[in-house]
Design a protein around this motif. Structure first.
Motif, mmCIF file in Angstrom:
data_model
loop_
_atom_site.group_PDB
_atom_site.id
_atom_site.type_symbol
_atom_site.label_atom_id
_atom_site.label_comp_id
_atom_site.label_asym_id
_atom_site.label_seq_id
_atom_site.Cartn_x
_atom_site.Cartn_y
_atom_site.Cartn_z
ATOM 1 N N GLU A 1 -31.196 -11.127 6.226
ATOM 2 C CA GLU A 1 -30.544 -12.438 6.586
ATOM 3 C C GLU A 1 -29.469 -12.662 5.782
ATOM 4 O O GLU A 1 -28.696 -13.321 6.019
ATOM 5 N N GLN A 2 -29.943 -12.812 4.380
ATOM 6 C CA GLN A 2 -29.092 -13.433 3.484
ATOM 7 C C GLN A 2 -27.723 -12.374 3.411
ATOM 8 O O GLN A 2 -26.494 -12.999 3.654
ATOM 9 N N VAL A 3 -27.652 -11.165 3.428
ATOM 10 C CA VAL A 3 -26.434 -10.236 3.494
ATOM 11 C C VAL A 3 -25.864 -10.316 4.976
ATOM 12 O O VAL A 3 -24.634 -10.568 5.082
ATOM 13 N N GLY A 4 -26.664 -10.510 6.017
ATOM 14 C CA GLY A 4 -26.129 -10.734 7.192
ATOM 15 C C GLY A 4 -25.231 -12.085 7.504
ATOM 16 O O GLY A 4 -24.177 -12.186 7.999
ATOM 17 N N ARG A 5 -25.756 -13.202 7.071
ATOM 18 C CA ARG A 5 -24.979 -14.405 6.803
ATOM 19 C C ARG A 5 -23.564 -14.310 6.096
ATOM 20 O O ARG A 5 -22.516 -14.805 6.603
ATOM 21 N N ARG A 6 -23.701 -13.551 4.979
ATOM 22 C CA ARG A 6 -22.620 -13.381 4.265
ATOM 23 C C ARG A 6 -21.566 -12.467 5.272
ATOM 24 O O ARG A 6 -20.228 -12.803 5.100
ATOM 25 N N PHE A 7 -22.054 -11.341 5.714
ATOM 26 C CA PHE A 7 -21.096 -10.686 6.716
ATOM 27 C C PHE A 7 -20.453 -11.482 7.734
ATOM 28 O O PHE A 7 -19.483 -11.522 8.012
ATOM 29 N N VAL A 8 -21.253 -12.566 8.335
ATOM 30 C CA VAL A 8 -20.672 -13.329 9.513
ATOM 31 C C VAL A 8 -19.699 -14.224 8.933
ATOM 32 O O VAL A 8 -18.548 -14.487 9.373
ATOM 33 N N ALA A 9 -20.016 -14.861 7.651
ATOM 34 C CA ALA A 9 -19.022 -15.874 7.126
ATOM 35 C C ALA A 9 -17.460 -14.943 6.602
ATOM 36 O O ALA A 9 -16.588 -15.540 6.848
ATOM 37 N N ALA B 1 -24.271 -13.615 16.815
ATOM 38 C CA ALA B 1 -23.129 -13.013 15.907
ATOM 39 C C ALA B 1 -24.299 -12.709 14.403
ATOM 40 O O ALA B 1 -23.828 -11.312 13.855
ATOM 41 N N LEU B 2 -25.270 -13.424 13.878
ATOM 42 C CA LEU B 2 -25.989 -12.829 12.943
ATOM 43 C C LEU B 2 -26.958 -11.818 13.181
ATOM 44 O O LEU B 2 -27.043 -10.613 12.529
ATOM 45 N N ALA B 3 -27.497 -11.916 14.548
ATOM 46 C CA ALA B 3 -28.167 -10.675 14.823
ATOM 47 C C ALA B 3 -27.244 -9.276 14.794
ATOM 48 O O ALA B 3 -27.617 -8.250 14.342
ATOM 49 N N ALA B 4 -26.205 -9.451 15.351
ATOM 50 C CA ALA B 4 -25.215 -8.140 15.384
ATOM 51 C C ALA B 4 -24.673 -7.830 13.986
ATOM 52 O O ALA B 4 -24.492 -6.756 13.920
ATOM 53 N N ALA B 5 -24.613 -8.707 13.163
ATOM 54 C CA ALA B 5 -24.295 -8.567 11.793
ATOM 55 C C ALA B 5 -25.485 -7.697 11.338
ATOM 56 O O ALA B 5 -25.049 -6.619 10.361
ATOM 57 N N ILE B 6 -26.473 -8.081 11.309
ATOM 58 C CA ILE B 6 -27.988 -7.366 10.751
ATOM 59 C C ILE B 6 -27.613 -6.026 11.212
ATOM 60 O O ILE B 6 -28.073 -4.972 10.488
ATOM 61 N N PHE B 7 -27.543 -5.756 12.524
ATOM 62 C CA PHE B 7 -27.736 -4.378 13.114
ATOM 63 C C PHE B 7 -26.537 -3.633 12.756
ATOM 64 O O PHE B 7 -26.696 -2.334 12.357
ATOM 65 N N TYR B 8 -25.132 -4.335 12.634
ATOM 66 C CA TYR B 8 -23.947 -3.339 12.324
ATOM 67 C C TYR B 8 -24.241 -3.148 10.800
ATOM 68 O O TYR B 8 -23.874 -1.914 10.511
ATOM 69 N N LEU B 9 -24.756 -3.999 9.809
ATOM 70 C CA LEU B 9 -24.738 -3.611 8.362
ATOM 71 C C LEU B 9 -25.784 -2.414 8.381
ATOM 72 O O LEU B 9 -25.688 -1.637 7.498
ATOM 73 N N MET B 10 -26.974 -2.413 9.069
ATOM 74 C CA MET B 10 -28.185 -1.377 8.735
ATOM 75 C C MET B 10 -27.256 -0.335 9.256
ATOM 76 O O MET B 10 -27.490 0.978 8.692
#
Length: 360
Positions: free
Chosen positions: A40-48, A97-106
């Motif tokens: 969640e933390q890294v995903g939020r940074r990715f979205v930002a 957007a956050l869900a997609a960011a977490i998915f893409y990061l993984m």
């Protein structure tokens, strides 16, 4: 006339039955609190940051707490049963957007995202956009509510993330390619060698922007002791519409029917009901995938909605020439005749929103 190659059953861990796996649940990985917090933390940074999805790297967004689990996901795909279901994300706290960011990061930590159409999109949406059925040759399988035949996608890894499940149905189904092959070999050893020969697949129906109507690939690659399968009777039969594709022989039709029949036998496939936040990581060469027919919620915001990633995963897996994903480009590649590659959605804010102008 040359004799058929000597074939023996596959005995690797990828040769499983659904009724055996469903009794263990060992294929489900439950994320722990520390892993969820990090994602969640890294995903939020990715979205930002909203980086360009074509160039962003895993090294820019490290996941040290989750790294060990991600390594295990890869091992399960490469040398194990061929897939893993990841569960535990707190979807009630996320927007898409956050869900997609977490998915893409993984995904970045498991491979290189691949282009899913000629626009260059790296995230696709599995979402019913009309009431067409697969009986309509213009329908895209990812945009309808029908039950899908078992098939492979054109990538090393296909991953699905559930944003919202269906009102009824829509279970994800997997079947072991090795088990299908073993059953064909046991029941009809005369037909099994045909699976190692090149087959014609409909490319245009899979991707309306494809540069050709069809491509060829063997259904089975068995080289250096490693078994892989790439199949889809629907795409093979659809290729018969093109006048330059040779007609299927009676034996070819027979083995395709046998594969489909075996996949539908009780206990062969594994069905899983997607819950919000579930992520399925699947090695295309180990298992075929499908889904059951589903009924959507009437409200647009509650419709069944999955995100899809295709990954190129370098594991030095030996494959025969022109097998499987050879027609699909990774995110760094373009075809010589590509003219619309700049029209893709290349930031997570855009990629998380489905294109409403696509037909089915």
């Amino acid at each position: 006339m040359a004799s058929a190659p000597a074939l023996t059953p596959v005995t690797a861990p990828c040769a499983w039955r659904g009724d055996q796996l469903s009794a263990t649940r060992e294929w489900i990985h439950h994320l722990n609190d520390a892993q969820i917090d990090e994602l969640e933390q890294v995903g939020r940074r990715f979205v930002a940051d909203d980086p360009d999805l074509r160039t962003v790297t895993a090294a820019e967004y490290p996941l040290p707490v989750t790294a060990g689990a991600i390594t295990e996901f890869g091992r399960a795909m490469d040398t194990g049963r061929g897939f893993v279901l990841v569960r535990g994300l707190r979807m009630d706290r996320y927007d898409d957007a956050l869900a997609a960011a977490i998915f893409y990061l993984m995904g970045l930590h498991l491979g290189v995202p691949m282009r899913q159409n000629e626009l260059g999109d790296l995230v696709d949406h599995v979402l019913a956009t009309s009431d067409k059925t697969l009986q309509d040759r213009s329908a895209l399988p990812s945009r309808v509510r029908d039950r899908l035949p078992f098939h492979s996608d054109s990538s090393d890894v296909v991953a699905l993330m559930c944003l919202r499940p269906a009102k009824e149905g829509g279970a994800s189904s997997l079947v072991s390619g090795a088990t299908l092959f073993n059953e064909v070999l046991r029941r009809r050893p005369d037909l099994a060698p045909l699976l190692l020969e090149p087959w014609y697949f409909d490319w245009r129906r899979q991707d309306p922007d494809a540069p050709a109507d069809w491509y060829t690939s063997p259904i089975v690659s068995w080289t250096e002791g490693v078994f892989s399968m790439y199949a889809g009777s629907g795409m093979i039969k659809a290729a018969q519409d093109y006048p330059d594709v040779p007609p299927l022989t009676p034996k070819q039709l027979e083995v395709l029917t046998l594969l489909d029949d075996i996949s539908q036998e009780p206990g062969v496939a594994l069905d899983m009901d997607f819950q919000p936040g579930d992520i399925q990581w699947l090695l295309n060469y180990a298992a075929l995938h499908s889904r059951t027919e589903f009924v959507d919620h009437p409200e647009p915001g509650r419709q069944r909605h999955l995100l899809r990633l295709w990954l190129k995963r370098e594991t030095n897996r030996p494959l025969v020439p022109n097998f499987g994903r050879h027609v699909v480009m990774d995110r760094t590649e373009t075809r010589d005749d590509a003219t619309s590659s700049g029209s893709g959605h290349f930031t997570i804010a855009k990629a998380a929103v489905p294109r409403r102008d696509w037909g089915v």
